[in-house]
Design an enzyme around this catalytic site. Structure first.
Site: not given
Length: 541
Positions: A38, A105, A141
């Site tokens: 990430e 994300k 994540c």
């Protein structure tokens, strides 16, 4: 499909360096696709740098320039990404010399060390990314920790889940990560590849420990912790079969070994990423400074560590001998600098005004030591390490602008009882299994003598504090478990002792706000994990 995993250390803001490293791993990977962590282009976490338009623009420009060099196969890299007037935390698929797809994300964490919603916009629920005809499900994540993103990707036909992360370390994190990953694999019936960043960033450690879970829920490989690693896996999208060259997943480490490696990584990166090569610290002959000296020597090399023994009239010959032996065992430099004359000068300067005595006189000593250590730091361009443990920082058993003086504290999140356990481990042959050939690193007496600040004749820590084995248990319940006094007393602890410790904890918040940063090792470290007001009127009952 052959995919390479780049478990790498990526400094925040080093766009050219990070892209060069990604390109190096891409070149060496000999794979169809390279997966990176990430925000691999910008480093994690940029925090409020994301609010600076030029920072985000530079990250996107670096990503586009990197794309032009990826002409064979592909790579997935992480970067902040501006879309209109919003900025997203994104993973970018590069192939054929250009950006092919960008995924944002979805789940933005807002707890502990995270406050992403204040700097990023959340993306829509994602669709699989297509690469060489294979639909790849990307869980960026925190997207991994909820079933909704995984469910959408699976229903849309994803054949494998890729989870690029910048997941902070704590001593319990490995278990929770794998638990969540297994749940997603169980729900989806497809394999998962979990890739984590490695390195220290201010008070956060990224421990690597990337792993692969087959569709039957078994972990088939795990990268080592706290080091960079290039791994590979082969995936058959028709059958879901996956194989890897990562080491077998039954990697077992002692807690003490893991904590020590984490502190070494954090110290090395804090020193080097902030432009220093050397460190300096005060060596008292006690266990806290002995452990910090060992960490520093192992992290940046004994030749780069300088220590000062700074005795007052209350310092014992035993402390001088122990400090000298620690320095000799570690192969580090130590000089003795007396503070008796400066103490007398300060007392004489204040005569007729306050005539210092008691605690005031005691605290002059560590503050003078801080002045001398900072002078050494300034003159030698060495970063000053401070040496207070979590028990002391929690209770305020430390002198502001004195022994708290320093730029970084490697042991800030270790309770005193943990200090003893980690020091004993580092002092034993067990440390050799983890690459620490030099042991012991301190005399046995350092591990067994009663701790003392030596600020007055005959002083011992337990004159002021409860025994550390009791103190640390109560502090853990107050801090990590956030328990109240009544709840702790119900577990059999003395109410007066619990109240005393709780009051010490509450009263010393102003000191902690001014303390040096140190690596997060526990589930709740001082700092972003625990945000308490300094000025407040509520008192515990």
């Amino acid at each position: 499909m052959k995919v390479a995993l780049a478990q790498i250390n990526l400094p925040v803001g080093d766009f050219s360096g990070n892209c060069a490293k990604i390109l190096d791993y891409y070149t060496r990977a000999n794979a169809d696709l390279l997966l990176t962590p990430e925000l691999s282009v910008s480093g994690y976490s940029p925090e409020d740098l994301i609010l600076n338009k030029s920072f985000v623009d530079a990250a996107q420009k670096a990503t586009q320039e990197l794309a032009g060099k990826i002409t064979r196969g592909g790579a997935i890299v992480g970067s902040p990404w501006r879309d209109g007037d919003q900025v997203f935390n994104a993973m970018v698929l590069i192939a054929d010399g250009k950006v092919q797809e960008v995924q944002y994300k979805y789940e933005l964490p807002n707890f502990g060390v995270f406050d992403e919603p204040r700097i990023y916009a959340g993306g829509p629920l994602p669709k699989p990314i297509m690469f060489q005809g294979v639909p790849l499900g990307m869980l960026i994540c925190r997207d991994l920790w909820y079933d909704r993103t995984c469910s959408v990707l699976t229903k849309a036909g994803a054949k494998i889940l890729l989870a690029p992360n910048a997941s902070p370390y704590d001593i319990e994190k490995d278990v929770s990560r794998k638990g969540q990953a297994r749940e997603r694999v169980s729900e989806s019936g497809i394999p998962m590849v979990y890739l984590n960043m490695v390195g220290g960033q201010d008070d956060v450690i990224y421990d690597g420990a990337s792993f692969i879970i087959a569709k039957d829920g078994k972990i088939i490989g795990q990268a080592p912790k706290f080091v960079e690693h290039l791994g590979h896996f082969d995936f058959d999208p028709k059958t879901g079969a996956i194989t890897t060259d990562l080491p077998a997943a039954n990697i077992d480490t002692d807690d003490e070994a893991e904590l020590y490696q984490a502190m070494c990584l954090a110290t090395r990166d804090y020193v080097h990423k902030n432009g220093f090569k050397k460190a300096v610290l005060g060596l008292s002959g006690g266990i806290d400074s002995a452990l910090v000296a060992a960490i520093a020597a192992d992290a940046i090399g004994p030749e780069n560590v300088r220590t000062l023994f700074l005795p007052s009239p209350h310092s014992s010959l035993e402390s001088f001998q122990d400090a000298g032996n620690i320095a000799d065992f570690l192969g580090i430099d130590m000089h003795r600098v007396e503070i008796t004359n400066p103490m007398q000068s300060v007392q004489q300067s204040l005569e007729g005004i306050i005539n210092p005595s008691g605690l005031t006189l005691e605290n002059i000593q560590p503050r003078l030591r801080g002045v001398i250590l900072m002078a050494m730091s300034n003159h030698t361009d060495a970063l000053l390490l401070t040496t207070g443990n979590k028990s002391e920082i929690a209770t305020g058993y430390a002198t502001l602008y004195g022994d708290m003086c320093g730029a970084f504290n490697p042991i800030k999140d270790l309770y005193k009882t943990q200090i003893y356990a980690v020091a004993k481990w580092r002092n034993s042959a067990d440390a050799e299994k983890y690459g620490y050939a030099k042991w012991p690193v301190m005399p046995e007496r350092v591990l067994t003598k009663a701790p003392t600040a030596e600020l007055r004749p005959g002083q011992k820590d337990q004159d002021t504090l409860p025994p550390y084995d009791l103190l640390d248990k109560i502090l853990y319940k107050l801090i990590e478990q956030n328990q109240g006094i009544a709840e702790i007393v119900a577990h059999g602890y003395d109410s007066a002792t619990v109240l005393q410790i709780a009051q010490m904890l509450d009263k010393s918040e102003y000191k902690r706000r001014q303390a040096a940063p140190g690596p997060k090792l526990s589930i709740k470290a001082f700092g972003k994990d625990r945000r308490m007001p300094i000025t407040q009127s509520w008192k515990r009952a």
